[in-house]
Design an enzyme around this catalytic site. Structure first.
Site, PDB file in Angstrom:
ATOM      1  N   HIS A 141     -76.679 -82.457  93.284  1.00 35.66           N
ATOM      2  CA  HIS A 141     -75.828 -81.838  92.268  1.00 35.66           C
ATOM      3  C   HIS A 141     -74.654 -81.186  92.979  1.00 35.66           C
ATOM      4  O   HIS A 141     -74.833 -80.347  93.864  1.00 35.66           O
ATOM      5  CB  HIS A 141     -76.586 -80.796  91.449  1.00 35.66           C
ATOM      6  CG  HIS A 141     -75.757 -80.205  90.345  1.00 35.66           C
ATOM      7  ND1 HIS A 141     -75.731 -80.730  89.065  1.00 35.66           N
ATOM      8  CD2 HIS A 141     -74.890 -79.151  90.338  1.00 35.66           C
ATOM      9  CE1 HIS A 141     -74.895 -80.019  88.323  1.00 35.66           C
ATOM     10  NE2 HIS A 141     -74.371 -79.055  89.072  1.00 35.66           N
ATOM     11  N   CYS A 142     -73.446 -81.571  92.591  1.00 31.23           N
ATOM     12  CA  CYS A 142     -72.244 -81.057  93.246  1.00 31.23           C
ATOM     13  C   CYS A 142     -71.514 -80.098  92.305  1.00 31.23           C
ATOM     14  O   CYS A 142     -71.012 -80.521  91.258  1.00 31.23           O
ATOM     15  CB  CYS A 142     -71.315 -82.198  93.642  1.00 31.23           C
ATOM     16  SG  CYS A 142     -69.780 -81.640  94.423  1.00 31.23           S
TER      17      CYS A 142
END
EC number: 2.3.1.225
Length: 299
Positions: free
Chosen positions: A156-157
């Site tokens: 998850h960025c």
């Protein structure tokens, strides 16, 4: 006596009460086709806004401090076109990475009817997520921020306010590549501009005062160097992950490989589309998966 075939369930929290498919409610109505995907996470939204602000700041310094005041019109036009094109592609890639469904598994599909529709063979294993009550395909992982199971989730960025998964990995790779390119381009132009200002009168090399010009250029230099290092590392990591067909989570957890091994070129085509074309470098071209194998619900 004849035994009834049973299927084995595995869940990520080992809670017995979640092992019964009857505990799950039917999946919600998916909504109209084409509904935009957007994660309502405060930290992610703030990071996305900061990303756009930094790119627009670089645009401001490049245009109004370095290129427009320059007397070399050919130099200004060529570099202006190249920098703006790269910046546009970077922001477009950021939007596609942020607003594209990364590969969310339908929520609440772990119902008795759906499990029976899979036509599982006796002894087959299905993975079930108790948090979103979904039957997970192989290589899917639950994201605590998106609150969904994501197919082939890499990580998850917060900078794109989204997970990087099966459907948007191409756009994330393009985003890191174009940010690295505009950072390198900006650093080169800053170097030339400093040399020009040292040779000429500082009052003539910019429409701003010399102290303001120096501060703006130093800030841009710091930003460009930081983003060049960060995005170059991310780009290399993503390309390596694609070529080895192993996501960041799988590398971190050292998960056992249960999927067929393919060549590096086939792995690249599975992410960027079939066949190879200029569309690989375009954030507006949706990858054509071609004959890429889908990720199944059973192993």
């Amino acid at each position: 006596m004849m035994l009834i075939p049973t299927h084995h369930f595995r869940n990520i929290e080992r809670k017995p009460e979640y092992l019964q498919p009857e505990k799950c409610v039917p999946p919600p109505y998916p909504g109209p086709v084409g509904t935009m995907w957007f994660i309502r996470d405060g930290c992610g939204i703030a990071c996305a806004i900061v990303t756009w602000f930094l790119v627009l700041y670089a645009e401001f310094v490049v245009l109004f401090v370095m290129l427009i005041p320059s007397r070399d019109y050919v130099y200004s036009i060529i570099n202006g076109i190249v920098f703006n094109l790269l910046a546009f592609l970077a922001l477009a890639s950021h939007c596609r990475a942020m607003l594209t469904d990364p590969g969310a598994v339908p929520k609440g599909n772990a119902t008795k009817e759906f499990i029976e529709s899979l036509q599982l063979k006796p002894g087959q294993v299905v993975y079930k997520c108790p948090k979103c009550c979904s039957i997970k395909p192989d290589r899917a992982h639950h994201c605590s921020v998106c609150k969904r199971c994501i197919r082939k989730m890499d990580h998850h960025c917060p900078w794109v306010n989204n997970c990087v998964g099966e459907n948007n990995q191409k756009y994330f790779v393009l985003f890191t590549m174009y940010i690295a390119l505009i950072s390198l381009h900006a650093l080169i132009m800053v170097g030339f501009h400093f040399l020009h200002c040292f040779e000429e009168d500082w009052t003539k090399c910019s429409s701003f005062s010399p102290p303001t010009t120096v501060i703006l250029l130093i800030l841009l230099c710091f930003e460009g160097l930081l983003f060049l290092i960060f995005t170059s590392v991310m780009f290399g990591t993503q390309v390596h992950s694609i070529c080895t067909d192993e996501t960041g989570i799988e590398q971190l957890k050292k998960e056992e490989r249960r999927w067929a091994k393919k060549t590096k070129w086939m792995n690249m085509k599975a992410v960027f589309g079939h066949p190879f074309s200029l569309g690989w470098a375009s954030p507006f071209a949706t990858p054509d998966q071609g004959k890429a194998d889908p990720y199944q619900y059973v192993v």
